[in-house]
Design a protein around this motif. Structure first.
Motif, short mmCIF file in Angstrom:
data_model
loop_
_atom_site.label_atom_id
_atom_site.label_comp_id
_atom_site.label_asym_id
_atom_site.label_seq_id
_atom_site.Cartn_x
_atom_site.Cartn_y
_atom_site.Cartn_z
N ARG A 109 0.84 -1.22 0.00
CA ARG A 109 0.00 0.00 0.00
C ARG A 109 0.87 1.26 0.00
O ARG A 109 0.68 2.17 -0.81
CB ARG A 109 -0.90 0.00 1.25
CG ARG A 109 -2.02 -1.03 1.22
CD ARG A 109 -2.74 -1.06 2.56
NE ARG A 109 -1.89 -1.64 3.59
CZ ARG A 109 -2.08 -2.84 4.15
NH1 ARG A 109 -3.13 -3.57 3.82
NH2 ARG A 109 -1.26 -3.29 5.06
N ILE A 110 1.85 1.29 0.94
CA ILE A 110 2.67 2.50 1.07
C ILE A 110 3.67 2.58 -0.09
O ILE A 110 3.87 3.67 -0.66
CB ILE A 110 3.36 2.52 2.45
CG1 ILE A 110 2.29 2.67 3.54
CG2 ILE A 110 4.37 3.66 2.54
CD1 ILE A 110 2.80 2.48 4.96
N ASP A 132 13.58 6.85 8.79
CA ASP A 132 12.53 7.29 9.72
C ASP A 132 12.38 6.29 10.86
O ASP A 132 11.66 6.54 11.81
CB ASP A 132 11.19 7.42 8.96
CG ASP A 132 10.07 7.95 9.84
OD1 ASP A 132 10.32 8.91 10.60
OD2 ASP A 132 8.96 7.39 9.80
N HIS A 153 10.65 8.41 13.66
CA HIS A 153 9.49 7.58 13.33
C HIS A 153 8.20 8.42 13.25
O HIS A 153 7.26 8.21 14.04
CB HIS A 153 9.34 6.45 14.36
CG HIS A 153 8.54 5.28 13.86
ND1 HIS A 153 8.74 4.00 14.28
CD2 HIS A 153 7.53 5.21 12.95
CE1 HIS A 153 7.89 3.19 13.66
NE2 HIS A 153 7.14 3.92 12.84
N THR A 200 11.63 3.64 5.49
CA THR A 200 10.51 4.05 6.35
C THR A 200 9.69 2.83 6.79
O THR A 200 8.53 2.97 7.14
CB THR A 200 9.59 5.08 5.64
OG1 THR A 200 9.22 4.58 4.36
CG2 THR A 200 10.26 6.42 5.49
N ARG A 212 7.99 -10.49 -3.02
CA ARG A 212 7.83 -11.95 -3.13
C ARG A 212 7.21 -12.36 -4.46
O ARG A 212 7.39 -13.47 -4.91
CB ARG A 212 6.99 -12.45 -1.96
CG ARG A 212 7.69 -12.14 -0.63
CD ARG A 212 6.99 -12.76 0.52
NE ARG A 212 5.58 -12.35 0.58
CZ ARG A 212 4.72 -12.86 1.43
NH1 ARG A 212 5.09 -13.80 2.26
NH2 ARG A 212 3.47 -12.43 1.44
N LYS A 237 3.34 -7.51 -8.66
CA LYS A 237 2.10 -6.94 -8.13
C LYS A 237 1.18 -6.49 -9.26
O LYS A 237 1.63 -5.77 -10.16
CB LYS A 237 2.43 -5.71 -7.26
CG LYS A 237 3.23 -6.03 -6.02
CD LYS A 237 2.32 -6.60 -4.97
CE LYS A 237 3.09 -7.04 -3.75
NZ LYS A 237 2.24 -7.74 -2.80
P1 NDP Z 1 1.61 -3.77 3.01
O1 NDP Z 1 1.37 -5.10 3.64
O2 NDP Z 1 0.60 -3.23 2.06
O3 NDP Z 1 3.01 -3.76 2.27
C1 NDP Z 1 4.11 -4.48 2.71
C2 NDP Z 1 4.81 -4.98 1.49
O4 NDP Z 1 6.02 -5.64 1.88
C3 NDP Z 1 3.97 -6.00 0.73
O5 NDP Z 1 3.89 -5.61 -0.61
C4 NDP Z 1 4.79 -7.28 0.88
O6 NDP Z 1 4.67 -8.11 -0.25
C5 NDP Z 1 6.18 -6.70 0.99
N1 NDP Z 1 7.14 -7.71 1.39
C6 NDP Z 1 6.98 -8.73 2.26
N2 NDP Z 1 8.10 -9.47 2.29
C7 NDP Z 1 8.96 -8.90 1.42
C8 NDP Z 1 10.28 -9.19 1.01
N3 NDP Z 1 10.92 -10.26 1.49
N4 NDP Z 1 10.86 -8.38 0.09
C9 NDP Z 1 10.22 -7.31 -0.39
N5 NDP Z 1 8.96 -7.00 -0.05
C10 NDP Z 1 8.35 -7.78 0.85
O7 NDP Z 1 1.84 -2.78 4.21
P2 NDP Z 1 1.90 -1.18 4.19
O8 NDP Z 1 2.42 -0.73 2.87
O9 NDP Z 1 0.62 -0.64 4.66
O10 NDP Z 1 3.00 -0.93 5.33
C11 NDP Z 1 4.31 -1.42 5.16
C12 NDP Z 1 5.12 -1.23 6.41
O11 NDP Z 1 5.45 0.14 6.56
C13 NDP Z 1 4.44 -1.60 7.73
O12 NDP Z 1 4.49 -2.98 7.96
C14 NDP Z 1 5.23 -0.81 8.73
O13 NDP Z 1 6.32 -1.59 9.18
C15 NDP Z 1 5.77 0.37 7.93
N6 NDP Z 1 5.17 1.65 8.31
C16 NDP Z 1 5.98 2.63 8.79
C17 NDP Z 1 5.48 3.87 9.09
C18 NDP Z 1 6.35 4.93 9.61
O14 NDP Z 1 5.88 5.73 10.39
N7 NDP Z 1 7.60 4.99 9.21
C19 NDP Z 1 4.04 4.16 8.95
C20 NDP Z 1 3.28 3.06 8.44
C21 NDP Z 1 3.84 1.85 8.13
P3 NDP Z 1 3.60 -9.31 -0.23
O15 NDP Z 1 2.30 -8.63 -0.45
O16 NDP Z 1 4.06 -10.16 -1.34
O17 NDP Z 1 3.71 -9.97 1.11
#
Ligand code: NDP
Ligand code: DGY
Length: 329
Positions: free
Chosen positions: A165-166, A270, A294, A244, A187, A190
């Motif tokens: 999403r992000i 961050d 953060h 981030t 993985r 998309k």
């Molecule tokens: P999503 O679940 O939508 O996105 C996470 C992505 O990471 C997915 O596309 C997932 O792929 C991918 N992923 C998982 N394993 C791997 C890998 N081995 N290599 C590459 N990509 C991988 O979550 P969001 O986008 O909503 O949030 C992502 C993260 O951002 C949160 O988990 C949090 O840790 C962080 N965050 C930080 C914030 C901040 O304040 N800095 C604020 C909000 C979030 P797949 O779908 O294939 O599993």
């Protein structure tokens, strides 16, 4: 009246949360709410005491919710609602085993976090904190052709690790800066990637071809320590690294070596390990490392919306109804 009061379920909230979220919880009339009424994290002993007998727990990403906490809560516990989209602080397997439902806050913080990521990328690549410091310290003597030059996005290749999403929201925002190619790794390819003309690439290709690398994946056993010595050694020496997601995705000692030895140009973080990063941490001595506390989702409105969503998730868990945002366990 007395009978109603006896039936209220017990909820423990581990921090002072936005007022509108507290109102939603207390106004629902189904639970009695105890709060660790502070802006600082609840001490572990207090958490273990506070959660005892709770039906619902509203927690933050800084609270480690493990077997000890679940045991302390006991068999009443029906729902854990975290005021975050990241859930790496929750012992998911143990929670699932106990039949406890989990609420989280996806989507509502995507725009704010993507915006902050772009801000951090630009601040790092164009050396904004260094420039501000020079102005304040009298280091600005005149306009100089070679002073405080950085790297621009126009014509660049950007690599996004984790096009979730992000990650996708970051890609949408970076495209209009004139990015030439947008690679992403993960993985699997998309289905949303064509919208940002994203090319699914092996990690090694992304590392060697990108001018900017943005980490926006979730923290999992696979991504823990992903950005290490080998990772940085494959990047261009002119590349800028941005994280981030979560601090533990990065090996900070290796990042320090890569930044101080000129292996990569700069980094913007961050998120760190630990949080807060100690003020004497070596990364903070580097001019080419920008560290933020953060604040990805930190806009007033986003935090308010996250708060209300986490309250509504919790209430749904208590009532046994569908949650607005339930984590599939
Ligand atoms: P999503 O679940 O939508 O996105 C996470 C992505 O990471 C997915 O596309 C997932 O792929 C991918 N992923 C998982 N394993 C791997 C890998 N081995 N290599 C590459 N990509 C991988 O979550 P969001 O986008 O909503 O949030 C992502 C993260 O951002 C949160 O988990 C949090 O840790 C962080 N965050 C930080 C914030 C901040 O304040 N800095 C604020 C909000 C979030 P797949 O779908 O294939 O599993
Ligand atoms: C999250 O939600 O996971 C962030 O790190 C804070 O908003």
């Amino acid at each position: 009246m007395m009978q109603g009061a006896r039936q209220l379920m017990k909820v423990y909230v581990t921090r002072r949360i936005p007022q509108e979220a507290m109102k939603a919880l207390t106004g629902a009339g189904v639970c009695k709410v105890s709060v660790w009424d502070s802006d600082e994290p609840v001490p572990r002993a207090e958490l273990l005491k506070g959660v005892s007998g709770a039906h619902g727990l509203l927690c933050l990403l800084s609270d480690r919710i493990d077997t000890e906490v679940l045991d302390a809560a006991g068999p009443n516990l029906k729902v854990i609602s975290t005021l975050s989209v990241g859930f790496d602080h929750l012992a998911i397997n143990e929670i699932k085993k106990r039949g406890v439902r989990v609420g989280y806050t996806p989507d509502v913080l995507t725009d704010a976090t993507a915006e902050l990521t772009v801000a951090l990328l630009l601040a790092t690549a164009r050396r904004l904190p260094e420039g501000v410091q020079e102005v304040k310290s009298g280091g600005w003597s005149t306009w100089k052709p070679l002073w405080l030059c950085g790297y621009g996005l126009s014509g660049s290749t950007v690599g996004i690790i984790g096009l979730g999403r992000i990650g996708l929201a970051i890609a949408r925002r970076l495209r209009p800066f004139g990015v030439k190619r947008l690679l992403y790794s993960g993985r699997a390819a998309k289905p949303q990637a064509p919208e940002v003309e994203g090319e699914y690439a092996p990690l090694d290709t992304l590392l060697s071809e990108s001018d900017f690398i943005v980490v926006s994946c979730s923290l999992t056993p696979d991504t823990q320590g992903l950005c290490n010595k080998t990772f940085f050694s494959k990047m261009k020496s002119t590349a800028v690294f941005i994280n981030t997601s979560r601090g533990s995705v990065v090996n900070q000692e290796d990042l320090y070596e890569a930044l101080s030895g000129g292996q990569i140009a700069a980094a913007g973080l961050d998120v760190t390990t630990p949080e807060p990063l100690p003020t004497d941490h070596p990364l903070l001595t580097l001019k080419n490392c920008v560290v933020l506390p953060h604040i990805g989702s930190a806009t007033y409105s986003t935090r308010g919306i996250m708060g209300v969503l986490s309250a509504n998730n919790l209430l749904a868990g208590l009532n046994g109804t569908p949650m607005p945002s339930e984590l599939a366990l």
